[in-house]
Enzyme design. Structure first.
Site, PDB file in Angstrom:
ATOM      1  CB  SER A  78      -3.767  -1.206  -7.073  1.00 16.60           C
ATOM      2  OG  SER A  78      -4.754  -0.968  -8.068  1.00 16.60           O
TER       3      SER A  78
ATOM      4  CE  LYS B  22      -6.439   1.771  -6.736  1.00 21.48           C
ATOM      5  NZ  LYS B  22      -5.759   3.091  -6.855  1.00 21.48           N
TER       6      LYS B  22
ATOM      7  CE  LYS C 169      -6.739   0.200 -10.609  1.00 25.62           C
ATOM      8  NZ  LYS C 169      -6.691   1.672 -10.698  1.00 25.62           N
TER       9      LYS C 169
ATOM     10  CG  ASP D 265      -9.164   3.530  -8.957  1.00 19.50           C
ATOM     11  OD1 ASP D 265      -7.936   3.639  -9.108  1.00 19.50           O
ATOM     12  OD2 ASP D 265      -9.985   4.304  -9.505  1.00 19.50           O
TER      13      ASP D 265
ATOM     14  CD  GLU E 263      -8.076   5.689  -6.609  1.00 19.73           C
ATOM     15  OE1 GLU E 263      -7.156   6.013  -7.369  1.00 19.73           O
ATOM     16  OE2 GLU E 263      -8.002   4.724  -5.791  1.00 19.73           O
TER      17      GLU E 263
ATOM     18  CG  ASP F 272      -6.102   8.712  -9.492  1.00 25.19           C
ATOM     19  OD1 ASP F 272      -5.935   7.481  -9.638  1.00 25.19           O
ATOM     20  OD2 ASP F 272      -5.285   9.564  -9.884  1.00 25.19           O
TER      21      ASP F 272
ATOM     22  CE  LYS G 162      -2.469   7.432  -9.086  1.00 27.23           C
ATOM     23  NZ  LYS G 162      -3.285   6.921 -10.229  1.00 27.23           N
TER      24      LYS G 162
ATOM     25  N   GLY H 199      -0.296   5.222  -6.820  1.00 24.93           N
ATOM     26  CA  GLY H 199       0.808   4.596  -7.550  1.00 24.93           C
ATOM     27  C   GLY H 199       0.526   4.574  -9.042  1.00 24.93           C
TER      28      GLY H 199
HETATM   29  C1  NPQ Z   1      -4.802   4.322 -10.377  1.00 27.03           C
HETATM   30  N1  NPQ Z   1      -2.758   3.002 -10.413  1.00 27.03           N
HETATM   31  O1  NPQ Z   1      -4.753   4.457  -9.171  1.00 27.03           O
HETATM   32  C2  NPQ Z   1      -3.648   3.811 -11.167  1.00 27.03           C
HETATM   33  C3  NPQ Z   1      -4.084   3.192 -12.466  1.00 27.03           C
HETATM   34  C4  NPQ Z   1      -3.007   2.523 -13.290  1.00 27.03           C
HETATM   35  C5  NPQ Z   1      -1.880   1.292  -9.008  1.00 27.03           C
HETATM   36  O2  NPQ Z   1      -4.084   1.409  -9.710  1.00 27.03           O
HETATM   37  C6  NPQ Z   1       0.951   1.081 -16.020  1.00 27.03           C
HETATM   38  C7  NPQ Z   1       1.229   2.330 -15.556  1.00 27.03           C
HETATM   39  C8  NPQ Z   1      -0.219   0.513 -15.672  1.00 27.03           C
HETATM   40  C9  NPQ Z   1       0.304   3.004 -14.739  1.00 27.03           C
HETATM   41  C10 NPQ Z   1      -2.376   0.631 -14.524  1.00 27.03           C
HETATM   42  C11 NPQ Z   1      -3.035   1.903  -9.748  1.00 27.03           C
HETATM   43  C12 NPQ Z   1      -1.161   1.181 -14.864  1.00 27.03           C
HETATM   44  C13 NPQ Z   1      -0.901   2.424 -14.400  1.00 27.03           C
HETATM   45  C14 NPQ Z   1      -3.272   1.267 -13.738  1.00 27.03           C
HETATM   46  C15 NPQ Z   1      -1.847   3.105 -13.595  1.00 27.03           C
HETATM   47  O3  NPQ Z   1      -5.789   4.707 -10.987  1.00 27.03           O
HETATM   48 MG    MG Z   2      -6.913   5.592  -9.349  1.00 26.71          MG
END
Ligand code: NPQ
Ligand code: MG
Length: 385
Positions: free
Chosen positions: A151, A177, A179, A205, A230, A255, A279, A307
């Site tokens: 990510s 992926k 953002k 995402d 996403e 998500d 998740k 994650g």
């Molecule tokens: C998601 N995770 O899929 C989340 C968003 C996210 C890997 O993109 C600290 C703890 C920082 C959790 C940043 C990924 C974070 C977090 C982004 C979750 O939407």
């Molecule tokens: Mg997400």
């Protein structure tokens, strides 16, 4: 098991680089860990000898309630005041505490799924350490390693983004992926697609940053052969995701919206999700995560393991979950060094684009005490009566 007591520990770990999404920038991971200690009958002995077991759980709630309504300190409070006392009371009353009874026993507490999931995970780890079974085999996993995606946060410039992405491709990640957010979407996706070529798996995402009124902009992403988009729209908006799905090419992956098995069923029935990011913390635990896997498999819906910037504890459990047959797309189970210079467990490393599934009892990993202490900001022990 009969629970002897529970440790609540809060740790703060610096991230290797700021992680920017549409909802903010994270430079640290503040995480609540749960350690459950109990006794189980010593299967080997003729006498009713008890052996001590312990297990770890990781709460994925972030420091601030920006991804979901839960946040780390709030989760610790709910665990301390409501969830742990309930479980201890049942154990003191003679009920055998297993992972399968945690959710029903805590059902009367509404919501707080990430907090509940951490407690269920700790009980499951202890239970499986007692029986000597790995989490992967408990789930019915069919793989010994899983494909690893990464990510990639929003960067200060397209140039900086291309450098970061090229490094991850060089590391061997099999899926990128990105953002995105309004104003940081078409140009970065176009530049990255051009840089990585047509073969590389690419997805985006939005973390709920758009509305249906942005459909015209989102439709311009049709040109880049995305694996999926996403959570484009708000968490509580399943219906409009179904409408958007008819307007754009890439499959919609949910998500934040999928907070339970029932929400997954609704999203599938409403054709709001062609893919689901699973998740465990978001849906109340690994047992519910497996149920959503089974539901999606029965409905021909592809899933992948999302994650939450977990430490090695959550990463181990996610790898075991992602080894189930229905996880057909690369997950966000990256190497430990995607986020951490130093992880609290043995680090997870990328091996030819894959992460190995632990084979040891329970999670198959445990915190390294010296490192754990180094990152600990608070710890408390809650003793059973
Ligand atoms: C998601 N995770 O899929 C989340 C968003 C996210 C890997 O993109 C600290 C703890 C920082 C959790 C940043 C990924 C974070 C977090 C982004 C979750 O939407
Ligand atoms: Mg997400």
């Amino acid at each position: 098991m009969k629970i002897t007591g529970v440790e609540l520990r809060t740790i703060k770990m610096p991230l290797v680089s700021p992680f920017e999404t549409s909802f903010g920038v994270e430079s640290d991971r503040l995480a609540v860990l749960v350690r459950v200690v109990g006794t189980v009958p010593d299967g080997g002995s003729r006498h009713d000898r008890q052996v001590e077991v312990q297990g770890w759980g990781e709460c994925v709630a972030m420091e601030l309630p920006l991804y979901s309504s839960e946040y780390a300190d709030g989760a610790a409070e709910v665990l301390r005041r409501f969830l742990i006392p309930r479980l201890l009371a049942e154990s003191e009353a003679g009920r055998d505490i297993t992972a399968e009874v945690v959710e029903p026993l805590l059902e009367s507490v509404v919501g707080h799924r990430m907090a509940k999931a951490a407690l269920e995970m700790a009980v499951l780890d202890a239970q499986l350490r007692g029986s000597g079974q790995s989490l992967a085999s408990y789930f019915g996993a069919i793989r010994t390693s899983v494909p690893s995606g990464v990510s990639v946060g929003i960067q200060p410039s397209i140039h900086a983004l291309l450098d970061v992405v090229s490094d991850y491709v060089a590391d061997g990640y099999v899926r990128i992926k990105l953002k995105i957010k309004p104003g940081w979407d078409i140009a970065p996706v176009e530049a990255v697609r051009e840089r990585i070529g047509d073969q590389m798996l690419l997805q985006v995402d939005a973390n709920a940053a758009y509305t249906l009124a942005d459909a015209r902009v989102l439709r311009r992403l049709d040109a880049f052969d995305l694996l999926l988009i996403e959570q484009p729209l708000p968490e509580d908006d399943i219906r409009q995701h179904a409408e958007l799905a008819r307007l754009i090419k890439p499959p919609i992956c949910l998500d934040e919206s999928v907070v339970s098995v029932r929400a997954a069923a609704d999203a599938i029935a409403l054709r709001a999700a062609q893919v689901i990011n699973i998740k465990a913390g978001r849906v109340g635990g690994y047992l519910n995560a497996r149920k959503i896997h089974d539901l999606c498999q029965a409905n021909g819906i592809a899933v992948w393991c999302g994650g939450m910037v977990e430490t090695g504890l959550g990463r181990a459990a996610n790898a075991a979950l992602a080894a189930l047959p229905g996880f057909t797309l690369p997950g966000d189970i990256s190497a430990s060094d995607r986020f951490y210079e130093l992880d609290i467990t043995e680090p997870f490393v990328l091996d030819d684009g894959r992460i190995d599934v632990p084979t040891g009892p329970g999670l198959g990993v445990a915190p390294i005490q010296t490192i754990l202490e180094q990152f600990t900001v608070a710890t408390e022990w809650i003793q059973a009566k």
